[in-house]
Design a protein around this motif. Structure first.
Motif, PDB file in Angstrom:
ATOM      1  N   UNK A  25      -1.855  18.116  -5.495  1.00 19.57           N
ATOM      2  CA  UNK A  25      -1.667  17.682  -4.114  1.00 19.57           C
ATOM      3  C   UNK A  25      -1.154  16.251  -4.088  1.00 19.57           C
ATOM      4  N   UNK A  26      -0.513  15.878  -2.995  1.00 16.11           N
ATOM      5  CA  UNK A  26       0.053  14.539  -2.887  1.00 16.11           C
ATOM      6  C   UNK A  26      -0.250  13.942  -1.521  1.00 16.11           C
ATOM      7  N   UNK A  27      -0.177  12.611  -1.451  1.00 15.98           N
ATOM      8  CA  UNK A  27      -0.244  11.925  -0.167  1.00 15.98           C
ATOM      9  C   UNK A  27       1.142  11.342   0.128  1.00 15.98           C
ATOM     10  N   UNK A  28       1.362  10.992   1.369  1.00 16.79           N
ATOM     11  CA  UNK A  28       2.680  10.528   1.805  1.00 16.79           C
ATOM     12  C   UNK A  28       2.745   9.007   1.829  1.00 16.79           C
ATOM     13  N   UNK A  29       3.951   8.505   1.695  1.00 20.73           N
ATOM     14  CA  UNK A  29       4.205   7.077   1.825  1.00 20.73           C
ATOM     15  C   UNK A  29       4.460   6.761   3.297  1.00 20.73           C
ATOM     16  N   UNK A  30       3.748   5.810   3.882  1.00 22.58           N
ATOM     17  CA  UNK A  30       3.898   5.530   5.308  1.00 22.58           C
ATOM     18  C   UNK A  30       5.280   5.021   5.707  1.00 22.58           C
ATOM     19  N   UNK A  31       6.014   4.425   4.767  1.00 21.74           N
ATOM     20  CA  UNK A  31       7.363   3.941   5.074  1.00 21.74           C
ATOM     21  C   UNK A  31       8.346   5.104   5.075  1.00 21.74           C
ATOM     22  N   UNK A  32       8.266   5.936   4.049  1.00 19.22           N
ATOM     23  CA  UNK A  32       9.195   7.063   3.931  1.00 19.22           C
ATOM     24  C   UNK A  32       8.857   8.199   4.891  1.00 19.22           C
ATOM     25  N   UNK A  33       7.559   8.362   5.215  1.00 18.23           N
ATOM     26  CA  UNK A  33       7.123   9.476   6.079  1.00 18.23           C
ATOM     27  C   UNK A  33       6.165   8.958   7.150  1.00 18.23           C
ATOM     28  N   UNK A  34       6.679   8.220   8.144  1.00 19.27           N
ATOM     29  CA  UNK A  34       5.804   7.623   9.162  1.00 19.27           C
ATOM     30  C   UNK A  34       5.082   8.642  10.035  1.00 19.27           C
ATOM     31  N   UNK A  35       5.577   9.884  10.098  1.00 10.96           N
ATOM     32  CA  UNK A  35       4.894  10.926  10.868  1.00 10.96           C
ATOM     33  C   UNK A  35       3.777  11.584  10.069  1.00 10.96           C
ATOM     34  N   UNK A  36       3.709  11.276   8.781  1.00 10.17           N
ATOM     35  CA  UNK A  36       2.708  11.886   7.912  1.00 10.17           C
ATOM     36  C   UNK A  36       1.658  10.899   7.414  1.00 10.17           C
ATOM     37  N   UNK A  37       1.971   9.616   7.467  1.00 12.69           N
ATOM     38  CA  UNK A  37       1.055   8.619   6.917  1.00 12.69           C
ATOM     39  C   UNK A  37       1.179   7.312   7.687  1.00 12.69           C
ATOM     40  N   UNK A  38       0.166   6.447   7.554  1.00 13.26           N
ATOM     41  CA  UNK A  38       0.184   5.159   8.255  1.00 13.26           C
ATOM     42  C   UNK A  38      -0.687   4.162   7.501  1.00 13.26           C
ATOM     43  N   UNK A  39      -0.472   2.894   7.798  1.00 14.80           N
ATOM     44  CA  UNK A  39      -1.304   1.836   7.260  1.00 14.80           C
ATOM     45  C   UNK A  39      -1.187   0.615   8.160  1.00 14.80           C
ATOM     46  N   UNK A  40      -2.263  -0.154   8.258  1.00 16.88           N
ATOM     47  CA  UNK A  40      -2.242  -1.347   9.108  1.00 16.88           C
ATOM     48  C   UNK A  40      -3.636  -1.715   9.582  1.00 16.88           C
ATOM     49  N   UNK A  41      -3.718  -2.397  10.704  1.00 18.76           N
ATOM     50  CA  UNK A  41      -5.009  -2.780  11.258  1.00 18.76           C
ATOM     51  C   UNK A  41      -5.567  -1.643  12.113  1.00 18.76           C
ATOM     52  N   UNK A  42      -6.847  -1.713  12.423  1.00 20.22           N
ATOM     53  CA  UNK A  42      -7.524  -0.606  13.111  1.00 20.22           C
ATOM     54  C   UNK A  42      -7.148  -0.494  14.582  1.00 20.22           C
ATOM     55  N   UNK A  43      -6.494  -1.501  15.138  1.00 18.32           N
ATOM     56  CA  UNK A  43      -6.217  -1.467  16.576  1.00 18.32           C
ATOM     57  C   UNK A  43      -4.724  -1.323  16.889  1.00 18.32           C
ATOM     58  N   UNK A  44      -3.943  -0.844  15.914  1.00 19.80           N
ATOM     59  CA  UNK A  44      -2.502  -0.721  16.113  1.00 19.80           C
ATOM     60  C   UNK A  44      -2.087   0.602  16.746  1.00 19.80           C
ATOM     61  N   UNK A  45      -3.035   1.493  16.988  1.00 18.02           N
ATOM     62  CA  UNK A  45      -2.706   2.745  17.646  1.00 18.02           C
ATOM     63  C   UNK A  45      -2.115   3.801  16.738  1.00 18.02           C
ATOM     64  N   UNK A  46      -2.502   3.824  15.472  1.00 15.92           N
ATOM     65  CA  UNK A  46      -2.010   4.856  14.563  1.00 15.92           C
ATOM     66  C   UNK A  46      -2.458   6.233  15.057  1.00 15.92           C
ATOM     67  N   UNK A  47      -1.585   7.215  14.913  1.00 14.50           N
ATOM     68  CA  UNK A  47      -1.904   8.574  15.357  1.00 14.50           C
ATOM     69  C   UNK A  47      -2.739   9.279  14.294  1.00 14.50           C
ATOM     70  N   UNK A  48      -3.869   9.851  14.732  1.00 17.00           N
ATOM     71  CA  UNK A  48      -4.759  10.566  13.822  1.00 17.00           C
ATOM     72  C   UNK A  48      -5.463  11.676  14.580  1.00 17.00           C
ATOM     73  N   UNK A  49      -5.258  12.910  14.150  1.00 18.59           N
ATOM     74  CA  UNK A  49      -5.901  14.084  14.745  1.00 18.59           C
ATOM     75  C   UNK A  49      -5.651  14.184  16.245  1.00 18.59           C
ATOM     76  N   UNK A  50      -4.446  13.803  16.654  1.00 18.02           N
ATOM     77  CA  UNK A  50      -4.074  13.922  18.063  1.00 18.02           C
ATOM     78  C   UNK A  50      -4.395  12.714  18.909  1.00 18.02           C
ATOM     79  N   UNK A  51      -5.115  11.757  18.370  1.00 17.46           N
ATOM     80  CA  UNK A  51      -5.472  10.535  19.086  1.00 17.46           C
ATOM     81  C   UNK A  51      -4.623   9.354  18.634  1.00 17.46           C
ATOM     82  N   UNK A  52      -4.545   8.340  19.472  1.00 17.60           N
ATOM     83  CA  UNK A  52      -4.101   7.016  19.048  1.00 17.60           C
ATOM     84  C   UNK A  52      -5.351   6.205  18.752  1.00 17.60           C
TER      85      UNK A  52
END
Length: 402
Positions: free
Chosen positions: A255-282
């Motif tokens: 299994x593999x994980x995605x790179x947030x730069x190459x696949x922004x719809x599949x992965x993310x990274x940053x601070x906790x209040x930037x509104x990253x999408x996870x399980x349908x939520x921001x």
């Protein structure tokens, strides 16, 4: 019986009329049909080949999703197997897997909102950085033999273990009609389980128990919902290190994980209040609004229901016979109501009344336009035509000619 009701509830939310009709037909003689399943189990149950469908993954996503559609009876048996495995307190290993506090998906009594609650608790505790990813190839890479070996070591009887093995094995009835590329998407080999099979989430949770334990022993928090996970920590370095460790652990299963730069719809990274999408939520602490994709999906669903309703209204006033799939004005409003209620219930953690007011305003405009369409089409029509367009049955069976 409980397995039947679980499968029935799932079928009621399906958009496929054929699925709903099969469930309705099975339920019309439920005691007899369940006794037939019991007899088949006693005689040595055989699972029938399933149908393999390859719908597109959806807006913003590339590729196809391999969906295995098993016969209704098989799904009921698979769900019954799941109930036995999850409720047998003597299978202590399964109970341990189910009690993993940061494993959320496919576990009775837990859901997406439990993941949001854990995230919120960690934010309040001081975690400032977060990263997350889908797990690529999750269902197709689950090693079935490892799952079965786990259950055997836990004392599951041989006869029942053979039933579990058969329930996890994927055989397609339409394999000869699929292209080579599409066929490769399905787990018909030694590894992998069917996405949508009642047993698949438990199999995944068993395999990734060690992943959950190892990740949360690093001084960070790892929340996993089946094949989506995120890690949280006080420093960016801790989170980045944890994600590298996650990639290595998952790599053991292919299994593999995605790179947030190459696949922004599949992965993310940053601070906790930037509104990253996870399980349908921001992920916006204190508010947790539905993600943009979730909001767009709601609008698309309502637009599709209205378009279908408009076609049915035109068909009704023309005097053509309506089928069970035709939903005129009243039925379309009911379906829209169910859609809105179900969608809102999926976002219990959201605290953003202003956003919901905005969404309601957009829905109001769509409903207004639909009502205007309906009123325009029934103008100067006969009472029978108006009633048919409204979706109210006529006692007379004759078709009204315009």
């Amino acid at each position: 019986m409980r397995a039947w009701h679980a499968i029935r509830r799932n079928a009621e939310t399906s958009r496929q009329e054929a699925t709903k009709n099969k469930v309705k037909l099975f339920g019309e003689d439920l005691p007899k049909n369940l006794r037939t399943l019991q007899a088949r189990l006693k005689a040595g149950y055989s699972f029938a080949p399933a149908y393999g469908a390859t719908p597109p993954k959806g807006p913003g996503k590339v590729g196809k999703r391999p969906i295995v559609v098993a016969p209704l009876e098989d799904r009921i048996v698979q769900r019954a197997i799941l109930d036995v495995l999850q409720e047998a307190t003597e299978i202590t290993g399964v109970q341990r897997v189910l009690q993993t506090p940061t494993s959320i998906g496919g576990i009775k009594g837990r859901g997406v909102d439990h993941a949001i609650a854990i995230f919120d608790e960690r934010v309040k505790a001081g975690d400032r950085y977060v990263a997350g990813s889908d797990i690529s190839g999750f269902f197709t890479k689950i090693p079935r033999e490892r799952v079965l070996a786990f259950l055997e070591a836990e004392g599951v009887e041989a006869d029942f273990l053979r039933l579990v093995r058969a329930g996890l094995t994927v055989e397609l009835s339409n394999a000869d009609k699929l292209s080579d590329d599409d066929l490769k998407l399905f787990p018909t080999g030694a590894d992998g389980v069917a996405q949508g099979c009642p047993l698949s989430a438990l199999a995944g949770n068993i395999v990734l128990e060690a992943f959950d334990t190892a990740m949360n022993a690093r001084g960070i928090t790892c929340i996993r919902y089946i094949d989506d996970f995120l890690v949280m920590g006080r420093t960016r370095r801790a989170v980045d290190t944890a994600m590298r460790a996650a990639g290595a652990l998952l790599g053991e299963f292919g299994m593999e994980i995605y790179d947030p730069v190459a696949s922004p719809h599949k992965a993310f990274t940053g601070t906790v209040d930037e509104g990253h999408a996870f399980l349908g939520y921001e992920l916006r602490p204190g508010r947790y609004p539905p993600s943009l994709a979730a909001r767009e999906k709601l609008h698309e669903r309502i637009a599709a229901l209205i378009a279908s309703g408009q076609k049915a209204i035109i068909k009704a006033i023309s005097g053509r016979a309506l089928t069970s799939e035709d939903r005129c004005y009243a039925q379309t409003l009911v379906r829209i109501d169910y859609t809105i209620r179900g969608w809102r219930n999926s976002f219990k953690s959201s605290n953003c009344p202003d956003l919901f007011d905005q969404l309601d305003g957009e829905i109001d405009r769509r409903l207004h336009d639909f009502r205007c369409f309906y009123l325009d089409k029934i103008k100067n029509r006969t009472p029978a035509q108006k009633r048919r367009a409204a979706g109210v049955a006529l006692l007379a069976t004759r078709a009204e000619v315009p």
